[in-house]
Write a protein that holds these residues in place. Structure first.
Motif, short mmCIF file in Angstrom:
data_model
loop_
_atom_site.label_atom_id
_atom_site.label_comp_id
_atom_site.label_asym_id
_atom_site.label_seq_id
_atom_site.Cartn_x
_atom_site.Cartn_y
_atom_site.Cartn_z
N LYS A 257 -6.07 5.42 16.50
CA LYS A 257 -4.95 4.48 16.38
C LYS A 257 -5.31 3.40 15.37
O LYS A 257 -6.45 2.97 15.27
N LYS B 10 -6.31 0.99 2.69
CA LYS B 10 -5.36 1.28 3.77
C LYS B 10 -6.04 1.83 5.02
O LYS B 10 -5.37 2.34 5.91
N THR C 241 -0.87 8.33 9.82
CA THR C 241 0.56 8.01 9.83
C THR C 241 1.26 8.91 8.82
O THR C 241 0.62 9.54 7.97
N ARG D 59 -3.92 -0.34 13.26
CA ARG D 59 -3.03 -1.49 13.33
C ARG D 59 -1.89 -1.35 12.32
O ARG D 59 -1.96 -0.52 11.41
N GLU D 60 -0.87 -2.16 12.48
CA GLU D 60 0.29 -2.17 11.59
C GLU D 60 -0.16 -2.37 10.14
O GLU D 60 -1.00 -3.21 9.85
N GLY D 61 0.40 -1.59 9.23
CA GLY D 61 0.09 -1.73 7.82
C GLY D 61 -1.03 -0.84 7.32
O GLY D 61 -1.26 -0.74 6.12
N TYR D 62 -1.73 -0.17 8.23
CA TYR D 62 -2.80 0.75 7.84
C TYR D 62 -2.29 2.17 8.00
O TYR D 62 -1.56 2.48 8.93
N TRP D 63 -2.73 3.05 7.10
CA TRP D 63 -2.26 4.43 7.11
C TRP D 63 -3.36 5.42 7.44
O TRP D 63 -3.09 6.58 7.75
N ASP E 128 -8.01 1.24 8.44
CA ASP E 128 -8.25 0.23 9.46
C ASP E 128 -9.68 0.37 9.98
O ASP E 128 -9.99 1.28 10.73
N GLN F 4 2.92 8.00 6.34
CA GLN F 4 2.69 7.47 5.00
C GLN F 4 1.35 7.95 4.45
O GLN F 4 1.23 8.29 3.27
#
Length: 90
Positions: free
Chosen positions: A11, A76, A31, A13-17, A78, A33
């Motif tokens: 998993k 990108k 993700t 965080r937001e903004g990481y792919w 995390d 993306q």
């Protein structure tokens, strides 16, 4: 290691792919993306390697493309790049 532990380790965080690989060095897309960026890079690299007129041009274009893609994945990811021996334990 259970399937839930594995899923939790990937998993982000937001903004990481990308998430760090569980074993070794590097990252893996987690993700849509990240998967799309990897697919676009692979297709672009295949086109360059197929259509470049000489070995020199292939190397001269593919190497900078690879460097830029690695830099992009690093920005990108995390958790960054480092050697890992399994999921981080809290």
């Amino acid at each position: 290691m259970t399937l839930k532990d594995y899923r939790d380790a990937l998993k982000v965080r937001e903004g990481y792919w990308f998430a760090p690989k569980l074993f070794g060095w590097g990252a893996t897309p987690v993700t849509w993306q990240g998967w799309l960026a990897t697919l676009v890079f692979a297709i672009a690299l295949a086109l360059v390697l197929t259509w470049a007129p000489t070995q020199f041009v292939r190397f001269g274009v593919a190497l900078p493309m690879l460097a830029v893609f690695i830099w992009f994945v690093w920005t990108k990811t995390d958790g960054g790049f480092r050697w890992r021996w399994g999921p981080d334990r809290d």
